[in-house]
Design a protein around this motif. Structure first.
Motif, mmCIF file in Angstrom:
data_model
loop_
_atom_site.group_PDB
_atom_site.id
_atom_site.type_symbol
_atom_site.label_atom_id
_atom_site.label_comp_id
_atom_site.label_asym_id
_atom_site.label_seq_id
_atom_site.Cartn_x
_atom_site.Cartn_y
_atom_site.Cartn_z
ATOM 1 N N MET A 1 0.829 -1.206 0.000
ATOM 2 C CA MET A 1 0.000 0.000 0.000
ATOM 3 C C MET A 1 0.864 1.256 0.000
ATOM 4 N N SER A 2 2.007 1.179 0.756
ATOM 5 C CA SER A 2 2.803 2.386 0.950
ATOM 6 C C SER A 2 3.323 2.971 -0.347
ATOM 7 N N GLY A 3 3.558 2.105 -1.352
ATOM 8 C CA GLY A 3 4.168 2.562 -2.605
ATOM 9 C C GLY A 3 3.456 3.726 -3.259
ATOM 10 N N GLU A 4 2.117 3.749 -3.202
ATOM 11 C CA GLU A 4 1.382 4.828 -3.887
ATOM 12 C C GLU A 4 1.398 6.116 -3.082
ATOM 13 N N TYR A 5 1.852 6.059 -1.844
ATOM 14 C CA TYR A 5 1.825 7.243 -0.972
ATOM 15 C C TYR A 5 3.214 7.863 -0.905
ATOM 16 N N SER A 6 3.283 9.156 -1.093
ATOM 17 C CA SER A 6 4.593 9.797 -1.048
ATOM 18 C C SER A 6 4.470 11.256 -0.613
ATOM 19 N N GLY A 7 5.488 11.724 0.070
ATOM 20 C CA GLY A 7 5.536 13.130 0.482
ATOM 21 C C GLY A 7 5.250 13.296 1.959
ATOM 22 N N VAL A 8 6.034 14.184 2.569
ATOM 23 C CA VAL A 8 5.795 14.557 3.962
ATOM 24 C C VAL A 8 5.095 15.903 3.917
ATOM 25 N N TRP A 9 3.855 15.942 4.326
ATOM 26 C CA TRP A 9 3.078 17.188 4.293
ATOM 27 C C TRP A 9 3.105 17.850 5.664
ATOM 28 N N VAL A 10 3.189 19.177 5.594
ATOM 29 C CA VAL A 10 3.243 19.977 6.818
ATOM 30 C C VAL A 10 2.131 21.022 6.728
ATOM 31 N N TYR A 11 1.208 20.988 7.676
ATOM 32 C CA TYR A 11 0.126 21.971 7.655
ATOM 33 C C TYR A 11 0.656 23.299 8.212
ATOM 34 N N LEU A 12 0.598 24.340 7.364
ATOM 35 C CA LEU A 12 1.158 25.645 7.735
ATOM 36 C C LEU A 12 0.041 26.544 8.237
ATOM 37 N N GLN A 13 0.177 26.964 9.477
ATOM 38 C CA GLN A 13 -0.863 27.820 10.061
ATOM 39 C C GLN A 13 -0.428 29.262 9.956
ATOM 40 N N GLN A 14 -1.366 30.130 9.546
ATOM 41 C CA GLN A 14 -1.019 31.544 9.424
ATOM 42 C C GLN A 14 -1.990 32.379 10.226
ATOM 43 N N SER A 15 -1.471 33.528 10.660
ATOM 44 C CA SER A 15 -2.319 34.444 11.397
ATOM 45 C C SER A 15 -1.771 35.851 11.204
ATOM 46 N N LYS A 16 -2.638 36.812 11.017
ATOM 47 C CA LYS A 16 -2.262 38.218 10.839
ATOM 48 C C LYS A 16 -1.168 38.387 9.791
ATOM 49 N N GLY A 17 -1.310 37.702 8.675
ATOM 50 C CA GLY A 17 -0.396 37.890 7.553
ATOM 51 C C GLY A 17 0.962 37.240 7.697
ATOM 52 N N ASP A 18 1.130 36.341 8.659
ATOM 53 C CA ASP A 18 2.430 35.664 8.762
ATOM 54 C C ASP A 18 2.226 34.206 9.177
ATOM 55 N N LEU A 19 3.264 33.387 8.901
ATOM 56 C CA LEU A 19 3.201 31.996 9.371
ATOM 57 C C LEU A 19 3.458 31.989 10.872
ATOM 58 N N LEU A 20 2.811 31.104 11.592
ATOM 59 C CA LEU A 20 3.087 30.980 13.027
ATOM 60 C C LEU A 20 4.526 30.483 13.195
ATOM 61 N N PRO A 21 5.246 30.948 14.226
ATOM 62 C CA PRO A 21 6.586 30.391 14.489
ATOM 63 C C PRO A 21 6.541 28.863 14.584
ATOM 64 N N ALA A 22 5.456 28.319 15.161
ATOM 65 C CA ALA A 22 5.358 26.861 15.297
ATOM 66 C C ALA A 22 5.304 26.176 13.930
ATOM 67 N N SER A 23 4.790 26.877 12.902
ATOM 68 C CA SER A 23 4.753 26.272 11.566
ATOM 69 C C SER A 23 6.164 26.195 10.976
ATOM 70 N N LEU A 24 7.004 27.184 11.312
ATOM 71 C CA LEU A 24 8.398 27.121 10.841
ATOM 72 C C LEU A 24 9.129 25.960 11.534
ATOM 73 N N GLU A 25 8.811 25.756 12.815
ATOM 74 C CA GLU A 25 9.398 24.602 13.524
ATOM 75 C C GLU A 25 8.934 23.298 12.858
ATOM 76 N N LEU A 26 7.655 23.261 12.479
ATOM 77 C CA LEU A 26 7.092 22.043 11.885
ATOM 78 C C LEU A 26 7.727 21.758 10.517
#
Ligand SMILES: Cc1cc2nc3c(=O)[nH]c(=O)nc-3n(C[C@H](O)[C@H](O)[C@H](O)COP(=O)(O)OP(=O)(O)OC[C@H]3O[C@@H](n4cnc5c(N)ncnc54)[C@H](O)[C@@H]3O)c2cc1C
Length: 361
Positions: A1-26
């Motif tokens: 099953m794993s073969g068809e799945y690829s990529g590490v996705w990171v959900y980027l949270q933004q607020s007031k026109g900038d990415l959250l510092p925690a999203s940069l850590e992620l």
């Protein structure tokens, strides 16, 4: 099953026109996992007019960004955000999907995992990639290992062997952002999203008052533990005295060194509900697994044993000073500056060495 799945996705949270510092850590966390897997680190960004933020994500470690840009996504609304993300997951099949462990991250991640369906390990403090062999389930190559404190005193290692994507939330403060590299190149792919008519809509967004004390934003955190209840000879002491010493050091650091300092505490001290500390030490001061995760320039642990649940909340501090009577206290395993001694003597000495009076009472 794993073969068809690829990529590490990171959900980027933004607020007031900038990415959250925690999203940069992620993004840094995702980068580490993606490199081990030999896969792409992909940011997933939802909102309205966010192309500059997608570029910023690439400078901080994304190989590509899936940008779902729509006026319908201007403010966070979980039904619309989850629909948009779920459609992407179904179509693109990521191998791993990471979120920040905060209200929004857990709201979206939980709903997406339920729909896929797949597992979700929350509140991780480390991530790894390893093979996993289980006689009952089989052999699995290159699984994401999700590491978080369990409900006792150990670190749990959680696997999602059979379902994809492997989803996890990561506590802020567990990884350090990668420095911005303006030369990094990556693809920003714009995704269309047509919002269906929802039975509910967001009419107002109210800001929460700033967190007091702001432990996560402090340069120095001076944390107190149960050790403040007795002095070096085992005699009971008024804990307000130790609190006064900590306050004096905080004031000195702020006024003379222009550093932002805050007072933290262990859960044991808070749960002891000590009358003398009412109104000054409470749940908002708690550092650790079920409190705040902090990463200050200096963490000063005063009369704290260093239980695992406390350490996971402060172990990434740049420098750790620990004052404890017991040379075998676990906090000394991670302290850069161990001070074995009575906090009622050593804390004022530290303040004095930094130029203060060291005589608070
Ligand atoms: C599910 C779960 C979640 C938890 N979450 C958290 C969390 O978020 N944060 C947290 O902090 N804990 C948490 N805990 C509790 C944690 O396991 C420990 O019980 C707690 O951190 C211990 O606090 P302490 O170091 O203040 O007390 P103790 O472990 O009692 O340590 C006191 C220390 O003070 C020293 N001492 C005594 N007198 C002096 C003196 N005069 N001078 C110098 N040193 C002195 C002693 O040698 C001792 O090492 C959690 C536990 C569980 C089960």
């Amino acid at each position: 099953m794993s073969g068809e799945y690829s990529g590490v996705w990171v959900y980027l949270q933004q607020s007031k026109g900038d990415l959250l510092p925690a999203s940069l850590e992620l993004l840094a966390a995702g980068r580490g996992v993606a490199d081990k897997l030999g896969q792409q680190n992909v940011g997933v960004l939802l909102g309205n007019n966010l192309e500059p933020l997608a570029r910023k994500a690439i400078e901080h470690g994304a190989d590509a960004v899936l940008l779902v840009d729509s006026p319908a996504l201007e403010t966070y609304f979980n039904l619309a955000y989850v629909d948009a993300i779920y459609a992407l997951v179904k179509e693109r099949k990521p191998y791993v999907f990471l979120f920040t462990s905060n209200e929004v991250g857990k709201d979206v991640a939980g709903r997406v995992a339920y729909r896929v369906p797949t597992g979700l390990a929350t509140d991780n403090v480390q991530l790894a990639v390893e093979d996993y062999n289980n006689p009952a389930l089989g052999q699995f190559k290159d699984l994401l290992i999700q590491v978080r404190p369990d409900f006792g005193t150990r670190l749990a290692r959680i696997y999602t062997p059979k379902h994809r994507p492997q989803m996890a939330t990561v506590r802020a403060g567990s990884f350090s952002p990668l420095p911005a590299d303006p030369k990094r190149k990556g693809k920003v792919e714009k995704i269309r999203f047509e919002a269906p008519a929802y039975p509910a809509k967001v009419t107002e967004v109210a800001e929460l008052p700033p967190q007091v004390p702001d432990l996560a934003g402090a340069d120095v955190v001076i944390s107190l533990g149960l050790g403040i209840l007795k002095d070096g000879s085992g005699l009971p002491r008024d804990p307000r005295e130790a609190y006064g010493h900590a306050q004096e050091l905080k004031k000195l650091l702020e006024e003379r060194y222009h550093m932002k300092a805050e007072i933290g505490a262990t859960r044991a001290l808070i749960y002891a509900e000590i009358k003398e500390l009412e109104g000054v030490i409470g749940k908002s001061n708690q550092v650790g697994q079920t409190g705040s995760t902090v990463k200050p320039k200096v963490y000063i642990a005063v009369g704290i044993s260093g239980a695992l649940q406390h350490r996971v909340g402060m172990r990434n501090s740049s420098k750790i000073v620990a004052i404890n009577l017991d040379p075998k206290a676990p906090i000394f395993k991670i302290a850069h500056y161990p001070i074995v001694g009575d906090l009622y003597e050593e804390l004022p000495k530290l303040t004095k060495a930094l130029g203060g009076a060291g005589s608070a009472s």
